[in-house]
Design a protein around this motif. Structure first.
Motif, PDB file in Angstrom:
ATOM      1  N   VAL A 269      16.024  -1.841  -0.878  1.00  0.00           N
ATOM      2  CA  VAL A 269      16.576  -3.137  -1.309  1.00  0.00           C
ATOM      3  C   VAL A 269      16.004  -4.292  -0.500  1.00  0.00           C
ATOM      4  O   VAL A 269      15.411  -5.222  -1.059  1.00  0.00           O
ATOM      5  CB  VAL A 269      18.123  -3.121  -1.244  1.00  0.00           C
ATOM      6  CG1 VAL A 269      18.669  -4.522  -1.508  1.00  0.00           C
ATOM      7  CG2 VAL A 269      18.689  -2.152  -2.273  1.00  0.00           C
ATOM      8  N   PRO A 270      16.150  -4.304   0.845  1.00  0.00           N
ATOM      9  CA  PRO A 270      15.584  -5.434   1.606  1.00  0.00           C
ATOM     10  C   PRO A 270      14.062  -5.499   1.532  1.00  0.00           C
ATOM     11  O   PRO A 270      13.484  -6.586   1.535  1.00  0.00           O
ATOM     12  CB  PRO A 270      16.066  -5.178   3.037  1.00  0.00           C
ATOM     13  CG  PRO A 270      16.392  -3.724   3.085  1.00  0.00           C
ATOM     14  CD  PRO A 270      16.878  -3.370   1.727  1.00  0.00           C
ATOM     15  N   LEU A 271      13.395  -4.338   1.441  1.00  0.00           N
ATOM     16  CA  LEU A 271      11.931  -4.329   1.380  1.00  0.00           C
ATOM     17  C   LEU A 271      11.451  -4.969   0.081  1.00  0.00           C
ATOM     18  O   LEU A 271      10.504  -5.765   0.079  1.00  0.00           O
ATOM     19  CB  LEU A 271      11.416  -2.900   1.479  1.00  0.00           C
ATOM     20  CG  LEU A 271       9.889  -2.727   1.503  1.00  0.00           C
ATOM     21  CD1 LEU A 271       9.297  -3.390   2.729  1.00  0.00           C
ATOM     22  CD2 LEU A 271       9.517  -1.247   1.453  1.00  0.00           C
TER      23      LEU A 271
ATOM     24  N   TRP B 158       8.101  -2.528  12.227  1.00  0.00           N
ATOM     25  CA  TRP B 158       9.308  -2.209  11.471  1.00  0.00           C
ATOM     26  C   TRP B 158       9.067  -2.339   9.977  1.00  0.00           C
ATOM     27  O   TRP B 158       9.603  -1.559   9.168  1.00  0.00           O
ATOM     28  CB  TRP B 158      10.478  -3.093  11.911  1.00  0.00           C
ATOM     29  CG  TRP B 158      10.384  -4.545  11.506  1.00  0.00           C
ATOM     30  CD1 TRP B 158       9.880  -5.575  12.255  1.00  0.00           C
ATOM     31  CD2 TRP B 158      10.818  -5.116  10.274  1.00  0.00           C
ATOM     32  NE1 TRP B 158       9.957  -6.759  11.560  1.00  0.00           N
ATOM     33  CE2 TRP B 158      10.540  -6.511  10.338  1.00  0.00           C
ATOM     34  CE3 TRP B 158      11.413  -4.607   9.121  1.00  0.00           C
ATOM     35  CZ2 TRP B 158      10.843  -7.384   9.292  1.00  0.00           C
ATOM     36  CZ3 TRP B 158      11.716  -5.479   8.078  1.00  0.00           C
ATOM     37  CH2 TRP B 158      11.430  -6.850   8.173  1.00  0.00           C
ATOM     38  N   MET B 159       8.225  -3.294   9.574  1.00  0.00           N
ATOM     39  CA  MET B 159       7.912  -3.463   8.157  1.00  0.00           C
ATOM     40  C   MET B 159       7.046  -2.310   7.656  1.00  0.00           C
ATOM     41  O   MET B 159       7.256  -1.788   6.559  1.00  0.00           O
ATOM     42  CB  MET B 159       7.205  -4.806   7.943  1.00  0.00           C
ATOM     43  CG  MET B 159       8.085  -6.008   8.193  1.00  0.00           C
ATOM     44  SD  MET B 159       7.193  -7.586   8.036  1.00  0.00           S
ATOM     45  CE  MET B 159       6.764  -7.562   6.294  1.00  0.00           C
TER      46      MET B 159
ATOM     47  N   GLY C  86       0.797  -1.223   0.000  1.00  0.00           N
ATOM     48  CA  GLY C  86       0.000   0.000   0.000  1.00  0.00           C
ATOM     49  C   GLY C  86       0.824   1.265   0.000  1.00  0.00           C
ATOM     50  O   GLY C  86       0.536   2.219  -0.723  1.00  0.00           O
ATOM     51  N   GLY C  87       1.884   1.288   0.828  1.00  0.00           N
ATOM     52  CA  GLY C  87       2.719   2.473   0.897  1.00  0.00           C
ATOM     53  C   GLY C  87       3.434   2.743  -0.404  1.00  0.00           C
ATOM     54  O   GLY C  87       3.520   3.884  -0.875  1.00  0.00           O
ATOM     55  N   ASN C  88       3.958   1.697  -1.006  1.00  0.00           N
ATOM     56  CA  ASN C  88       4.682   1.863  -2.265  1.00  0.00           C
ATOM     57  C   ASN C  88       3.737   2.261  -3.391  1.00  0.00           C
ATOM     58  O   ASN C  88       4.106   3.028  -4.292  1.00  0.00           O
ATOM     59  CB  ASN C  88       5.411   0.565  -2.620  1.00  0.00           C
ATOM     60  CG  ASN C  88       6.606   0.806  -3.517  1.00  0.00           C
ATOM     61  OD1 ASN C  88       7.341   1.784  -3.355  1.00  0.00           O
ATOM     62  ND2 ASN C  88       6.808  -0.068  -4.472  1.00  0.00           N
ATOM     63  N   ALA C  89       2.507   1.747  -3.362  1.00  0.00           N
ATOM     64  CA  ALA C  89       1.523   2.116  -4.380  1.00  0.00           C
ATOM     65  C   ALA C  89       1.157   3.591  -4.261  1.00  0.00           C
ATOM     66  O   ALA C  89       1.101   4.326  -5.258  1.00  0.00           O
ATOM     67  CB  ALA C  89       0.280   1.239  -4.243  1.00  0.00           C
TER      68      ALA C  89
ATOM     69  N   LYS D  92      -0.892   1.188   9.230  1.00  0.00           N
ATOM     70  CA  LYS D  92      -1.117   0.173  10.259  1.00  0.00           C
ATOM     71  C   LYS D  92      -2.590   0.101  10.631  1.00  0.00           C
ATOM     72  O   LYS D  92      -3.160  -1.004  10.766  1.00  0.00           O
ATOM     73  CB  LYS D  92      -0.283   0.519  11.492  1.00  0.00           C
ATOM     74  CG  LYS D  92      -0.308  -0.525  12.593  1.00  0.00           C
ATOM     75  CD  LYS D  92       0.506  -1.748  12.214  1.00  0.00           C
ATOM     76  CE  LYS D  92       0.653  -2.693  13.394  1.00  0.00           C
ATOM     77  NZ  LYS D  92       1.394  -3.913  13.033  1.00  0.00           N
ATOM     78  N   ALA D  93      -3.221   1.252  10.773  1.00  0.00           N
ATOM     79  CA  ALA D  93      -4.631   1.290  11.172  1.00  0.00           C
ATOM     80  C   ALA D  93      -5.541   0.675  10.127  1.00  0.00           C
ATOM     81  O   ALA D  93      -6.594   0.118  10.453  1.00  0.00           O
ATOM     82  CB  ALA D  93      -5.048   2.737  11.438  1.00  0.00           C
ATOM     83  N   ASN D  94      -5.124   0.742   8.863  1.00  0.00           N
ATOM     84  CA  ASN D  94      -5.954   0.226   7.773  1.00  0.00           C
ATOM     85  C   ASN D  94      -5.445  -1.102   7.220  1.00  0.00           C
ATOM     86  O   ASN D  94      -5.977  -1.586   6.210  1.00  0.00           O
ATOM     87  CB  ASN D  94      -6.021   1.259   6.651  1.00  0.00           C
ATOM     88  CG  ASN D  94      -6.786   2.507   7.042  1.00  0.00           C
ATOM     89  OD1 ASN D  94      -8.004   2.546   6.999  1.00  0.00           O
ATOM     90  ND2 ASN D  94      -6.052   3.553   7.440  1.00  0.00           N
TER      91      ASN D  94
END
Length: 235
Positions: free
Chosen positions: A174-176, A136-137, A64-67, A123-125
Motif C-alpha cells: 500500500v505505501p509503496l 528501506w525503499m 524494477g523489483g515489482n516488474a 541496489k547494485a544496479n
C-alpha cells in the motif's frame, strides 16, 4: 495510438490520476483473489493476464523489483495452474491444509534471505526507484518481489499460510504503491487486505479434518470425506 501507448496513458479516477495498465491489471488481480478464495482453476489464467498488465505499469514507473515480480508470477502461475489441475483430478476437489512447522521455518528463512539478497541486486544496479534510493525503499521493493513468489508457491501447494504471506505483501504494498504514484494499486492493496482476512478464515475452516501431507504429496482427507462444495469451473 498503439495498445502499449494507451495502456501507459492516465485517466482520472475520482480525481486520482491512474494508468490504464495499473487499473486493468489490478481489476484482474482482485478477480484472482476472489477466484482463489473459491479455489477455482480460472484464478490462474486471470492472474497471468493481470500480471502482464501490471508488468507494463511497473516498467512505466521504473519499479524494477515489482516488474521482475510480475515476470515470475506469470511463470509461477503456469506451474500453479498445472498443480491445481492435477490435485482436482486426483482428489476430486482442491483441498487445502496448514503447512508443517518445518515447512514454515523454510518459508521464513527464504523470506528473510531472499529479500536481502534481491535488495542487494536491485541496489547494485540502481534498478529500484531511482539511483541512490535509500535502503528501506529498495528492501520494500525487494520484499514485494520475494513475498509474491512465496505467495504463489504456497498458493500452489494449497497452504493456508498463503493468505498470511499475501497479508505481509499488502502491508508493504500500500505505501509503496502510493509513493510510486500507482494510486489505484494502493487502493486495490487495501481491498486485498479485507479479502485476505476472509480467505484466512475460509481456508482455515476448510483445512479442519485434513491430515498434514508431505511436501511432495497432495493433502489427504481423512474419513474418506471430500469437499463437494468446490466451485471450480476452469479446465
Amino acid at each position: 495510438m498503439s495498445a502499449l501507448e494507451w495502456l501507459n496513458d492516465q485517466f482520472s479516477f475520482f480525481g486520482i490520476p491512474v494508468y490504464w495498465s495499473d487499473f486493468l491489471g489490478n481489476i484482474l488481480a482482485l478477480a484472482t483473489v476472489w477466484l482463489a478464495l473459491r479455489r477455482s482453476l480460472v484464478a490462474w489464467p486471470v492472474q497471468i493476464l493481470g500480471s502482464v498488465l501490471l508488468l507494463i505499469a511497473s516498467l512505466n514507473v521504473h519499479l524494477g523489483g515489482n516488474a521482475a515480480r510480475q515476470v515470475v508470477i506469470i511463470a509461477s502461475a503456469s506451474w500453479g495452474w498445472a498443480t491445481w489441475r492435477r490435485s482436482r483430478q486426483q482428489e476430486g476437489t482442491i483441498n487445502v491444509r496448514w503447512a508443517s512447522w518445518r515447512e514454515r521455518a523454510v518459508l521464513i528463512a527464504v523470506m528473510a534471505v531472499g529479500t536481502f539478497a534481491f535488495a542487494a541486486v536491485l541496489k547494485a544496479n540502481d534498478a529500484s526507484f531511482y539511483p541512490g534510493a535509500p535502503w528501506w525503499m529498495v528492501l520494500a521493493d525487494a520484499w514485494i518481489f520475494v513475498g509474491s513468489i512465496l505467495a504463489m508457491y504456497t498458493q500452489a501447494r494449497r497452504y493456508v499460510e498463503f493468505w498470511f504471506v499475501w497479508l505481509a505483501v499488502d502491508l508493504v504494498g500500500v505505501p509503496l504503491a502510493i509513493h510510486s504514484e500507482l494510486y489505484f494499486s494502493g487502493i486495490v492493496y487495501g481491498i486485498f487486505f479485507v479479502m485476505v482476512l476472509i480467505g484466512i478464515r475460509d481456508w482455515a475452516s476448510r483445512s479442519k479434518g485434513q491430515e498434514i501431507a508431505s511436501p511432495l504429496e497432495p493433502a489427504v482427507v481423512v474419513e474418506g470425506r471430500t469437499d463437494a462444495t468446490t466451485t471450480t469451473t476452469g479446465s
